[in-house]
Design an enzyme around this catalytic site. Sequence first.
Site, PDB file in Angstrom:
ATOM      1  CG  ASP A   1       2.057  12.117  -8.443  1.00 59.05           C
ATOM      2  OD1 ASP A   1       0.917  11.881  -8.871  1.00 59.05           O
ATOM      3  OD2 ASP A   1       3.009  11.317  -8.534  1.00 59.05           O
TER       4      ASP A   1
ATOM      5  NE  ARG B   1      -4.062  10.476  -7.776  1.00 54.95           N
ATOM      6  CZ  ARG B   1      -2.880  10.722  -8.330  1.00 54.95           C
ATOM      7  NH1 ARG B   1      -1.899  11.243  -7.624  1.00 54.95           N
ATOM      8  NH2 ARG B   1      -2.678  10.456  -9.587  1.00 54.95           N
TER       9      ARG B   1
ATOM     10  CE  LYS C   1      -5.814   6.429   5.267  1.00 56.14           C
ATOM     11  NZ  LYS C   1      -5.707   5.228   6.116  1.00 56.14           N
ATOM     12  N   GLY C   2      -1.194  10.740   2.220  1.00 58.88           N
ATOM     13  CA  GLY C   2       0.101  11.442   2.215  1.00 58.88           C
ATOM     14  C   GLY C   2       1.221  10.480   2.568  1.00 58.88           C
TER      15      GLY C   2
ATOM     16  CB  THR D   1      -7.622   5.391   0.709  1.00 59.51           C
ATOM     17  OG1 THR D   1      -7.169   4.700   1.879  1.00 59.51           O
ATOM     18  CG2 THR D   1      -9.123   5.201   0.582  1.00 59.51           C
ATOM     19  CG  HIS D   2      -4.332   0.944  -1.014  1.00 53.75           C
ATOM     20  ND1 HIS D   2      -3.414   1.927  -0.746  1.00 53.75           N
ATOM     21  CD2 HIS D   2      -4.251   0.687  -2.327  1.00 53.75           C
ATOM     22  CE1 HIS D   2      -2.788   2.258  -1.858  1.00 53.75           C
ATOM     23  NE2 HIS D   2      -3.274   1.530  -2.831  1.00 53.75           N
TER      24      HIS D   2
ATOM     25  NE  ARG E   1       3.574   3.414  -2.106  1.00 51.77           N
ATOM     26  CZ  ARG E   1       3.798   4.664  -2.545  1.00 51.77           C
ATOM     27  NH1 ARG E   1       4.408   4.863  -3.676  1.00 51.77           N
ATOM     28  NH2 ARG E   1       3.400   5.716  -1.851  1.00 51.77           N
TER      29      ARG E   1
HETATM   30  C1  LIG Z   1      -3.729   6.511  -6.711  1.00 50.83           C
HETATM   31  C2  LIG Z   1      -2.828   6.990  -5.624  1.00 50.83           C
HETATM   32  C3  LIG Z   1      -2.033   8.107  -5.847  1.00 50.83           C
HETATM   33  C4  LIG Z   1      -1.208   8.582  -4.833  1.00 50.83           C
HETATM   34  N1  LIG Z   1      -0.524   9.750  -5.015  1.00 50.83           N
HETATM   35  C5  LIG Z   1       0.135  10.298  -3.976  1.00 50.83           C
HETATM   36  C6  LIG Z   1       0.711  11.599  -4.074  1.00 50.83           C
HETATM   37  O1  LIG Z   1       0.646  12.265  -5.114  1.00 50.83           O
HETATM   38  N2  LIG Z   1       1.338  12.109  -2.975  1.00 50.83           N
HETATM   39  C7  LIG Z   1       1.418  11.414  -1.793  1.00 50.83           C
HETATM   40  O2  LIG Z   1       1.963  11.942  -0.825  1.00 50.83           O
HETATM   41  N3  LIG Z   1       0.920  10.161  -1.693  1.00 50.83           N
HETATM   42  C8  LIG Z   1       0.281   9.594  -2.736  1.00 50.83           C
HETATM   43  N4  LIG Z   1      -0.262   8.338  -2.603  1.00 50.83           N
HETATM   44  C9  LIG Z   1       0.097   7.496  -1.435  1.00 50.83           C
HETATM   45  C10 LIG Z   1      -0.810   7.780  -0.241  1.00 50.83           C
HETATM   46  O3  LIG Z   1      -0.496   9.051   0.287  1.00 50.83           O
HETATM   47  C11 LIG Z   1      -0.625   6.733   0.876  1.00 50.83           C
HETATM   48  O4  LIG Z   1       0.687   6.756   1.329  1.00 50.83           O
HETATM   49  C12 LIG Z   1      -0.961   5.312   0.451  1.00 50.83           C
HETATM   50  O5  LIG Z   1      -2.099   5.282  -0.350  1.00 50.83           O
HETATM   51  C13 LIG Z   1      -1.222   4.433   1.710  1.00 50.83           C
HETATM   52  O6  LIG Z   1      -2.278   4.954   2.451  1.00 50.83           O
HETATM   53  P1  LIG Z   1      -3.745   4.303   2.483  1.00 50.83           P
HETATM   54  O7  LIG Z   1      -4.726   5.389   2.236  1.00 50.83           O
HETATM   55  O8  LIG Z   1      -3.848   3.159   1.579  1.00 50.83           O
HETATM   56  O9  LIG Z   1      -3.995   3.917   3.993  1.00 50.83           O
HETATM   57  P2  LIG Z   1      -3.166   3.075   5.039  1.00 50.83           P
HETATM   58  O10 LIG Z   1      -3.886   3.288   6.328  1.00 50.83           O
HETATM   59  O11 LIG Z   1      -1.728   3.385   4.972  1.00 50.83           O
HETATM   60  O12 LIG Z   1      -3.388   1.598   4.552  1.00 50.83           O
HETATM   61  C14 LIG Z   1      -4.642   0.948   4.589  1.00 50.83           C
HETATM   62  C15 LIG Z   1      -4.421  -0.520   4.267  1.00 50.83           C
HETATM   63  O13 LIG Z   1      -3.992  -0.630   2.894  1.00 50.83           O
HETATM   64  C16 LIG Z   1      -2.931  -1.585   2.777  1.00 50.83           C
HETATM   65  N5  LIG Z   1      -1.708  -0.886   2.345  1.00 50.83           N
HETATM   66  C17 LIG Z   1      -1.500   0.455   2.294  1.00 50.83           C
HETATM   67  N6  LIG Z   1      -0.252   0.722   1.810  1.00 50.83           N
HETATM   68  C18 LIG Z   1       0.319  -0.492   1.584  1.00 50.83           C
HETATM   69  C19 LIG Z   1       1.573  -0.888   1.081  1.00 50.83           C
HETATM   70  N7  LIG Z   1       2.498  -0.003   0.727  1.00 50.83           N
HETATM   71  N8  LIG Z   1       1.826  -2.210   0.980  1.00 50.83           N
HETATM   72  C20 LIG Z   1       0.901  -3.144   1.309  1.00 50.83           C
HETATM   73  N9  LIG Z   1      -0.328  -2.811   1.782  1.00 50.83           N
HETATM   74  C21 LIG Z   1      -0.615  -1.520   1.917  1.00 50.83           C
HETATM   75  C22 LIG Z   1      -2.767  -2.220   4.133  1.00 50.83           C
HETATM   76  O14 LIG Z   1      -3.599  -3.358   4.178  1.00 50.83           O
HETATM   77  C23 LIG Z   1      -3.286  -1.159   5.082  1.00 50.83           C
HETATM   78  O15 LIG Z   1      -3.763  -1.683   6.270  1.00 50.83           O
HETATM   79  C24 LIG Z   1      -1.108   7.865  -3.593  1.00 50.83           C
HETATM   80  C25 LIG Z   1      -1.905   6.738  -3.387  1.00 50.83           C
HETATM   81  C26 LIG Z   1      -2.763   6.304  -4.368  1.00 50.83           C
HETATM   82  C27 LIG Z   1      -3.626   5.114  -4.098  1.00 50.83           C
END
Ligand SMILES: Cc1cc2nc3c(=O)[nH]c(=O)nc-3n(C[C@H](O)[C@H](O)[C@H](O)COP(=O)(O)OP(=O)(O)OC[C@H]3O[C@@H](n4cnc5c(N)ncnc54)[C@H](O)[C@@H]3O)c2cc1C
Length: 306
Positions: A129, A179, A182-183, A226-227, A288
């Site tokens: 991570d 991987r 966004k952060g 990403t989601h 989260r």
């Molecule tokens: C497999 C994986 C590993 C990760 N590892 C790291 C890491 O090592 N270091 C790090 O800094 N970050 C990590 N992250 C977290 C990442 O940095 C983001 O903070 C997180 O994925 C939310 O960003 P997003 O790309 O989904 O986009 P966003 O623009 O934040 O979200 C897009 C959409 O997804 C949904 N969504 C996103 N987050 C949530 C939530 N918490 N609850 C409900 N709905 C949500 C919402 O519908 C939102 O509109 C990881 C994420 C994933 C998926």
Amino acid sequence: MRAVLLAGSRNAWLRTRAMRYPFVRRSVSRFMPGETLDAALGAARLLQQRGAGVVLTHLGENISEAAEAEAVTAHYLEVLRRVEADRLDAQISIKPTQLGLDLDLETCFRHLMTLVERASLIGNFVWIDMESTPYVDLTLELFRRARGVSPRVGVCLQAYLRRTAADLESLLPLGPAIRLVKGAYMEPPSLAFPRKTDVDENFFRLASRLLDPDTQRAGAMVAIGTHDPRLVERVRAGLRDRPAPLACEFEMLYGIQPRLQARLLGEREHLRVLISYGEFWFPWYMRRLAERPANVWFVVRGMVGR
Ligand SMILES: Cc1cc2nc3c(=O)[nH]c(=O)nc-3n(C[C@H](O)[C@H](O)[C@H](O)COP(=O)(O)OP(=O)(O)OC[C@H]3O[C@@H](n4cnc5c(N)ncnc54)[C@H](O)[C@@H]3O)c2cc1C
């Protein structure tokens, strides 16, 4: 709201109190199948039946005693053993500060290599991570050294950091497993893009670079973490115009965007779901909440019993 929640994630006073309240624990269960390894493995089995792989991560960070890092390493060895015995498609993901990076780099590297070597022996994989910016250089150093020993290790890069494009270029000659996310931490605008649209654009640029045919020929493995449905579709559209990448999968967190996860599986994309478990969930849970402040309403509704 994001800044308040991220500041709260580092607050020990809040952590001790929040973890006691049943309504907080209930709302955590949206993102976590349970605190135990058995609960995580049970969820992994169900996801595997639906066609998804998983990544398991035992919650914890910034440990301060050498014995804790030993215990975490021993726990992950047990996870690798159980995964192999149960024939699960389940990788592991570790945080360097959970393996002792705050104590010293060599302790952390030793523990990391114990896991990477075991994973390599049994055909599994270890993700590293990425934590907050003070750890980025050290984490990349850990990754470079581990990658020199085994290809069965990958590292997370964060698209919100201004430095990431340069970091990616420096890693590409290794044919790395990356991987892209966004952060999730609180970073100053001098280090991270403050506007979400800039983060999203940078994410797409970095993803395109990773999926570039030249990069793929060099052996890069890509996990798009990403989601964000828009970004997922943009990446998929880009992929359709290119020769099939060697290794690209989507990665999402357990409990987030379940409909998007089901749709990707239905459309035969490779999907891996990261399952977190363990007792030390508070800072992770606050991150989260910070990602989607609307989540706070779920907590409030839980508090008033609705
Ligand atoms: C497999 C994986 C590993 C990760 N590892 C790291 C890491 O090592 N270091 C790090 O800094 N970050 C990590 N992250 C977290 C990442 O940095 C983001 O903070 C997180 O994925 C939310 O960003 P997003 O790309 O989904 O986009 P966003 O623009 O934040 O979200 C897009 C959409 O997804 C949904 N969504 C996103 N987050 C949530 C939530 N918490 N609850 C409900 N709905 C949500 C919402 O519908 C939102 O509109 C990881 C994420 C994933 C998926």
